[in-house]
Design an enzyme around this catalytic site. Sequence first.
Site, PDB file in Angstrom:
ATOM      1  N   ASP A 103       0.869  -1.153   0.249  1.00 45.69           N
ATOM      2  CA  ASP A 103       0.038  -0.172  -0.050  1.00 45.69           C
ATOM      3  C   ASP A 103       0.974   1.660  -0.101  1.00 45.69           C
ATOM      4  OD1 ASP A 103       0.010  -1.546   2.837  1.00 45.69           O
ATOM      5  OD2 ASP A 103      -0.562   0.690   3.464  1.00 45.69           O
ATOM      6  N   GLU A 168      -0.096  -1.384   5.903  1.00 46.28           N
ATOM      7  CA  GLU A 168       0.998  -0.553   6.752  1.00 46.28           C
ATOM      8  C   GLU A 168       1.645   1.177   6.873  1.00 46.28           C
ATOM      9  OE1 GLU A 168       4.772   1.002   8.311  1.00 46.28           O
ATOM     10  OE2 GLU A 168       3.743   1.563   6.000  1.00 46.28           O
TER      11      GLU A 168
END
Lengths: 426, 426
Positions: A103, A168
């Site tokens: 991400d 994350e």
Amino acid sequence: MANWQALIREQLEKDREASVKLLQEWVQSPSVQGAEESIQKSIAELLAKMGLDVDLWVMAGEELVSHPYFVSPRQTFEGSPNVVGVWKGAGDGRSLILNGHVDVVPAGDYAQWSDDPFSGKVADGKLYGRGATDMKGGNLSSLLAISVLQKLGVRLKGDVIYQSVVEEESGGAGTLATILRGYKADAALIPEPTNMKIFPKQQGSMWFRLTVKGRSAHGGTRYEGVSAIEKSMLVVQAIGRLEKERNDRLDDPLYAKLPIPIPINIGVIEGGKWPSSVADLVKLEGRMGVAPGEQMDDAKAEMETALQRLAEVDPWFAEQPVELEWYGARWVPGDVAQDHPLMEILQDKFAAVTGERAIVEASPWGTDGGLLTALADTPAIVVGPGVTQVAHYRDEYIVLDDVFRCAEIFALTMLDWCGVAEGPAK
Amino acid sequence: MANWQALIREQLEKDREASVKLLQEWVQSPSVQGAEESIQKSIAELLAKMGLDVDLWVMAGEELVSHPYFVSPRQTFEGSPNVVGVWKGAGDGRSLILNGHVDVVPAGDYAQWSDDPFSGKVADGKLYGRGATDMKGGNLSSLLAISVLQKLGVRLKGDVIYQSVVEEESGGAGTLATILRGYKADAALIPEPTNMKIFPKQQGSMWFRLTVKGRSAHGGTRYEGVSAIEKSMLVVQAIGRLEKERNDRLDDPLYAKLPIPIPINIGVIEGGKWPSSVADLVKLEGRMGVAPGEQMDDAKAEMETALQRLAEVDPWFAEQPVELEWYGARWVPGDVAQDHPLMEILQDKFAAVTGERAIVEASPWGTDGGLLTALADTPAIVVGPGVTQVAHYRDEYIVLDDVFRCAEIFALTMLDWCGVAEGPAK
């Protein structure tokens, strides 16, 4: 004994063109929160081709979302699968997790970028785009470390577990899900963008939301109201004073070179509804750094006290106290001993590959390493090729040479840490 | 000669209960921008029942939207009709426009209101709710002034033109449309909330939008970026200095009692996208007061200079100047001579009804009066029963006695200004 370093470097060189093309494809996939499916599927296919046992799943379930370490703005993750690939070892070796997130944070104001934020453009030895540094370049280093050893005919003793996780950037729900699914190891490497500095300690962080109140009035008689926008400036100043106090007393030598070791960043401001009305509400959102070894609850209490003290600055805050909410993301600080065996191997390999002495510091930001260390009994060290200064920044890039140098260090480290069962093939 | 004042007061008293109920219904209709259709249709029906020539239309067309005085965030007005009702006079009298707006500003933070913002609750002689003061109470005074004279059997010589307009809160497109449709008169009264002060001069105002730039970075290394939120505070301070300069030099005695005669209000702030990123853009929206007699372009130039001077405060602004845009609403300042015949009649009737001397001041905010005076050759005087301090404010209310007192003053004023052709019926 084989000259591993020469063999590894030669093989990486052979694969370099294809590797750069792969990183380009990854960066061109704009995997912001909720849009990670495409890149994760292609990574899963790649790991399967390499012969790893591949596990692609959409995390879900009560155990996850009710876990005390779970933080995410969302509760369901369709479109955002996790991927883990296990390269089984022959046995009798130490296992290693290579963890990295796919991400990326949003690109921000496109107009400030010199190119399309997801261009993947290569120029002067750099590859550009959101996620190049944070942390698709590092993920490539991990992947190449496995593939180069495979191509040299190596079989390791210990398992290597490649983790391509989501979430994350919003607090680690992806890595938490891998832990709940049973993945752990004797140690972990996380190639977040550290400029190849080695971070055995990682700063934790927590997101907060402040609600500052005013009192509405017509803008033409604005002196009859109280502007929440003006009051929010006093709040921002108070946060600045708190940040200074917390950093002034920090004496960890690992943080000595950072101007603000544990920053408090106010990233979002929003308030007022009408240009000619006095704003009666301003919302501030930010992140508070937590020192390694600091209890998160202690940091929270300091923030509360700082906001309470605002009443001494301006009696308005006695009448209308600022509301504080801890929400969204949270990263647990991480703390691995500096004499941990993996630390020694890493520094040794760094010196061998670069001819320089590794810099050991504490990270200025949270990573998934805190979760692995605290929850999965897997000491996690953060070290990677990305350029710290351009993470979350316009014109983000990574230096390609660094990606391959990191791959070389990781491959050599795996040989020592996991142990060699077979190879190289001649 | 009839004792007009006694007759009018008696009739208003008789109708008081039904009048309060009508105002309640109006306030309970949450006629924020775009949601005015329901109240406008009911007003049109009421005017038709009273025998006025009713004109209900949705304003549109190139002449309107390309007019130099047209300002609105929207270009089409479905759902927001204008209403005008003409009470034809017998002839040979001076005509009078009674202008008022039905659009209200948003309620803001509902939690700060003691009751539902659109409750219409009556307690202790006050009627509560958004729009009660600004300016449905005043609109009722105008309507009652007509109906009470009708009920007394009066026929005036001059026409009375009752205008229930939209879009005042966003810059006067509703009143502009009445002017383009041909409505004008020998003078106008606008019962905006003045606490029954008489405002022959009205402050103009203009909306502006400022774009403050920063440079993004990861919150954990926030010292590598430049926070647009921190920079926006310097901008707010600079606007504060400009406001002070502009007001310090203002010596119009009509403004003597106001703490800030021509305020600059920053009503909206919005910036940053992610709590743990340094914000690279902040948008500020506000309104700048323009003094009666001041050229709007001169005020604009002063704002531009103030923003340019920011580079002296912080070199960042030399590199990344604040962007300034004049957008949305704009109210032309108004200026009627203090010895205008309608001013004399108004002050005379005010004294007769209240036993006190009227206070004559300049308004601290823009109204549609500027447009009527400047464009329609219709000198407009602003005076009304609402409570200035609670306009655009939580717990907005109006004192009901003031509504009826204003109706009485307006009815008496109309008799003198327009002239009496018939009545009262015995």
